[in-house]
Design a protein around this motif. Structure first.
Motif, mmCIF file in Angstrom:
data_model
loop_
_atom_site.group_PDB
_atom_site.id
_atom_site.type_symbol
_atom_site.label_atom_id
_atom_site.label_comp_id
_atom_site.label_asym_id
_atom_site.label_seq_id
_atom_site.Cartn_x
_atom_site.Cartn_y
_atom_site.Cartn_z
ATOM 1 N N LYS A 101 58.860 18.641 24.958
ATOM 2 C CA LYS A 101 57.851 18.324 26.367
ATOM 3 C C LYS A 101 58.631 18.804 27.043
ATOM 4 O O LYS A 101 59.134 17.917 28.346
ATOM 5 N N THR A 102 58.671 19.891 27.243
ATOM 6 C CA THR A 102 59.208 20.295 28.554
ATOM 7 C C THR A 102 58.553 21.373 28.965
ATOM 8 O O THR A 102 58.047 22.223 27.806
ATOM 9 N N SER A 103 58.976 22.454 29.886
ATOM 10 C CA SER A 103 59.129 23.410 30.098
ATOM 11 C C SER A 103 58.989 25.020 29.534
ATOM 12 O O SER A 103 60.180 24.702 28.559
ATOM 13 N N PRO A 104 57.966 26.007 29.466
ATOM 14 C CA PRO A 104 58.341 27.267 28.341
ATOM 15 C C PRO A 104 59.659 27.582 28.592
ATOM 16 O O PRO A 104 60.433 28.087 27.905
ATOM 17 N N ASP A 105 60.061 27.548 29.742
ATOM 18 C CA ASP A 105 61.387 28.255 30.423
ATOM 19 C C ASP A 105 62.173 27.756 30.380
ATOM 20 O O ASP A 105 63.865 27.737 29.898
ATOM 21 N N THR A 106 62.329 26.255 30.018
ATOM 22 C CA THR A 106 63.513 25.735 29.771
ATOM 23 C C THR A 106 63.718 25.852 28.320
ATOM 24 O O THR A 106 64.376 25.642 27.902
ATOM 25 N N ALA A 107 62.442 25.210 27.520
ATOM 26 C CA ALA A 107 62.872 25.852 25.747
ATOM 27 C C ALA A 107 63.424 27.125 26.043
ATOM 28 O O ALA A 107 64.490 26.627 25.004
ATOM 29 N N LEU A 108 63.324 28.282 26.168
ATOM 30 C CA LEU A 108 63.771 29.001 25.587
ATOM 31 C C LEU A 108 64.939 29.626 26.306
ATOM 32 O O LEU A 108 66.209 29.826 25.477
ATOM 33 N N ARG A 109 65.867 28.937 27.628
ATOM 34 C CA ARG A 109 66.949 28.353 28.029
ATOM 35 C C ARG A 109 67.580 27.782 27.038
ATOM 36 O O ARG A 109 68.902 28.010 26.144
ATOM 37 N N ASP A 110 67.189 26.775 26.729
ATOM 38 C CA ASP A 110 67.774 25.760 25.504
ATOM 39 C C ASP A 110 68.458 26.174 24.089
ATOM 40 O O ASP A 110 69.218 26.409 23.375
ATOM 41 N N ILE A 111 66.654 27.180 24.337
ATOM 42 C CA ILE A 111 67.520 28.248 23.051
ATOM 43 C C ILE A 111 67.996 29.155 22.660
ATOM 44 O O ILE A 111 69.451 29.159 21.437
ATOM 45 N N ASN A 112 67.699 29.324 24.024
ATOM 46 C CA ASN A 112 68.934 30.571 23.587
ATOM 47 C C ASN A 112 70.571 30.556 23.816
ATOM 48 O O ASN A 112 71.456 30.490 23.441
ATOM 49 N N GLU A 113 71.181 29.292 24.603
ATOM 50 C CA GLU A 113 72.055 28.385 24.560
ATOM 51 C C GLU A 113 72.530 28.348 22.847
ATOM 52 O O GLU A 113 73.583 28.328 22.835
ATOM 53 N N LEU A 114 71.287 27.107 22.084
ATOM 54 C CA LEU A 114 71.848 27.610 20.368
ATOM 55 C C LEU A 114 72.139 28.436 20.194
ATOM 56 O O LEU A 114 72.792 28.311 19.085
ATOM 57 N N VAL A 115 71.515 29.940 20.551
ATOM 58 C CA VAL A 115 71.597 30.670 19.296
ATOM 59 C C VAL A 115 73.134 31.595 19.914
ATOM 60 O O VAL A 115 73.783 32.140 19.025
ATOM 61 N N GLU A 116 73.744 30.995 21.213
ATOM 62 C CA GLU A 116 74.853 31.430 22.106
ATOM 63 C C GLU A 116 76.444 30.366 20.832
ATOM 64 O O GLU A 116 76.940 30.766 20.357
#
Length: 68
Positions: free
Chosen positions: A23-38
């Motif tokens: 339940k977040t914005s697409p931009d926040t989702a992508l930032r979260d995912i990128n952080e988990l990838v890093e």
């Protein structure tokens, strides 16, 4: 979110699915995912663009200790 993945999320994870689940914005989702990838928790699957999906990189880490 990590707990859901650990509990057998059997579909491909995309940023849009992540945004809907969390339940977040697409931009926040992508930032979260990128952080988990890093952090080497998620890894980007083959492909890309609008169809980019992610999977747990659990074989390389003890995810249960990271999720705490």
């Amino acid at each position: 979110m990590l707990n859901r993945l650990l509990d057998g999320f059997e579909d491909k994870l995309t940023s849009s699915k992540y945004a809907k689940i969390e339940k977040t914005s697409p931009d926040t989702a992508l930032r979260d995912i990128n952080e988990l990838v890093e952090m080497d928790i998620l890894e980007k699957e083959k492909g890309g663009g609008r169809s980019t999906s992610y999977a747990l990189a659990g074989k390389r880490h003890n995810i249960s200790t990271i999720a705490q």
